[in-house]
Design a protein around this motif. Structure first.
Motif, mmCIF file in Angstrom:
data_model
loop_
_atom_site.group_PDB
_atom_site.id
_atom_site.type_symbol
_atom_site.label_atom_id
_atom_site.label_comp_id
_atom_site.label_asym_id
_atom_site.label_seq_id
_atom_site.Cartn_x
_atom_site.Cartn_y
_atom_site.Cartn_z
ATOM 1 N N VAL A 27 -2.095 -1.047 -4.541
ATOM 2 C CA VAL A 27 -2.811 -0.420 -3.430
ATOM 3 C C VAL A 27 -1.829 0.302 -2.511
ATOM 4 O O VAL A 27 -2.129 1.377 -1.976
ATOM 5 N N LYS A 30 -1.288 3.662 -3.909
ATOM 6 C CA LYS A 30 -2.488 4.484 -3.760
ATOM 7 C C LYS A 30 -2.603 5.010 -2.333
ATOM 8 O O LYS A 30 -2.999 6.160 -2.111
ATOM 9 N N LYS A 31 -2.250 4.177 -1.357
ATOM 10 C CA LYS A 31 -2.329 4.600 0.042
ATOM 11 C C LYS A 31 -1.320 5.705 0.338
ATOM 12 O O LYS A 31 -1.594 6.616 1.119
ATOM 13 N N THR A 34 -2.910 8.788 -1.103
ATOM 14 C CA THR A 34 -4.067 9.158 -0.281
ATOM 15 C C THR A 34 -3.621 9.860 0.994
ATOM 16 O O THR A 34 -4.185 10.894 1.386
ATOM 17 N N LYS A 35 -2.612 9.313 1.649
ATOM 18 C CA LYS A 35 -2.117 9.897 2.899
ATOM 19 C C LYS A 35 -1.623 11.317 2.671
ATOM 20 O O LYS A 35 -1.864 12.217 3.495
ATOM 21 N N GLU A 38 -4.547 13.835 1.956
ATOM 22 C CA GLU A 38 -5.381 14.175 3.109
ATOM 23 C C GLU A 38 -5.091 15.591 3.599
ATOM 24 O O GLU A 38 -5.925 16.226 4.240
ATOM 25 N N HIS A 61 -8.444 6.895 -9.066
ATOM 26 C CA HIS A 61 -8.335 6.916 -7.606
ATOM 27 C C HIS A 61 -8.533 8.322 -7.056
ATOM 28 O O HIS A 61 -9.270 8.526 -6.080
ATOM 29 N N THR A 215 2.605 -5.806 0.891
ATOM 30 C CA THR A 215 1.163 -5.813 0.636
ATOM 31 C C THR A 215 0.470 -6.931 1.388
ATOM 32 O O THR A 215 -0.630 -6.761 1.918
#
Length: 247
Positions: A27, A30-31, A34-35, A38, A61, A215
């Motif tokens: 995760v 993935k974050k 994702t960031k 954006e 994802h 995490t």
């Protein structure tokens, strides 16, 4: 046996059985992706290069984030398994191709993609492999009308000493498959990209402490964010996020 043949054989055997469980890509990683995404237009076409079979990987994802995603892998078993997985999850994708990237690129229109993403892929490639692949991928990346396609990667840092120790305590870590980690440094990436017509525009150290600590413990995640800002310490981080664009 060439590195290419070794990787293909390994990943074909690795995906003999389809995987229907939870996606196991951390995760934390993935974050990070994702960031970064954006900042990217949701209409962007993304190619996940070296997608894997869905057990570990970012394709799923990026689709759930709302992007138009295609994927490819040298392992036909991996691509077949991922297609089945996405179908079962009712997730739509654009293109799916398997095999040698030179042949794959011949099937795709020039300047088709806005972004090509590598997640834990570069470190499986030799210098020569990387240069050959980047030259092929350059043809299918946007490079006109003021648009410059980008390469994004989340990769191990070759300067981190932990990778040399991994085979001693992780039976799934095979040095024969992962050995090119040693060439995943900022200087190496700058040379690889430059020799292939790209320019490295971002190189961010994203994790110094072990994954399970950042995490599970918020305060350690914050400490990690501080550590990866110190010049000497961050050089030995375990992972990096890198971005390159066509010159």
């Amino acid at each position: 046996m060439s590195n290419k043949a070794i990787q293909e054989k390994y990943f074909d055997s690795y995906t003999d059985e389809d995987y229907w469980g939870e996606n196991l890509t951390p995760v934390f990683n993935k974050k990070i992706l994702t960031k970064y995404l954006e900042k990217i237009d949701k209409n962007s076409k993304i190619l996940d290069f070296g997608c894997g079979n869905g057990k570990y990987g970012f394709t799923e994802h990026m689709i759930t984030l709302g992007f138009n995603v295609s994927f490819t892998d040298i392992s036909s078993n991996s691509v077949t398994a991922l297609k089945k997985r996405l179908s079962r999850l009712n997730l739509n994708f654009d293109l799916a191709e398997a095999g040698d990237i030179g042949l794959v690129c011949e099937k795709i229109n020039n300047e088709y993609f806005d972004i090509i993403f590598f997640g834990d892929v570069f470190h499986h490639l030799t210098y020569d492999d990387t240069k050959t692949i980047l030259l092929c991928l350059k043809k299918i990346l946007k490079n006109s009308g003021g648009k410059k396609g980008k390469i994004i990667g989340i990769e191990p840092n070759g300067k981190c000493p932990i990778w040399r120790l991994m085979p001693f305590y992780n039976k799934d870590f095979k040095w024969e498959i992962e050995k090119n980690i040693q060439y995943c440094t900022r200087n190496d990436f700058e040379k690889k990209f430059n020799d292939s017509g790209f320019k490295l525009i971002e190189y961010n150290y994203v994790r110094f402490l072990p994954l399970f600590l950042v995490t599970n413990f918020t305060f350690l995640k914050k400490i990690d964010e501080v550590l990866t800002k110190f010049p000497f310490i961050k050089n030995y981080s375990q992972y990096t996020l890198l971005v390159a664009e066509i010159k």
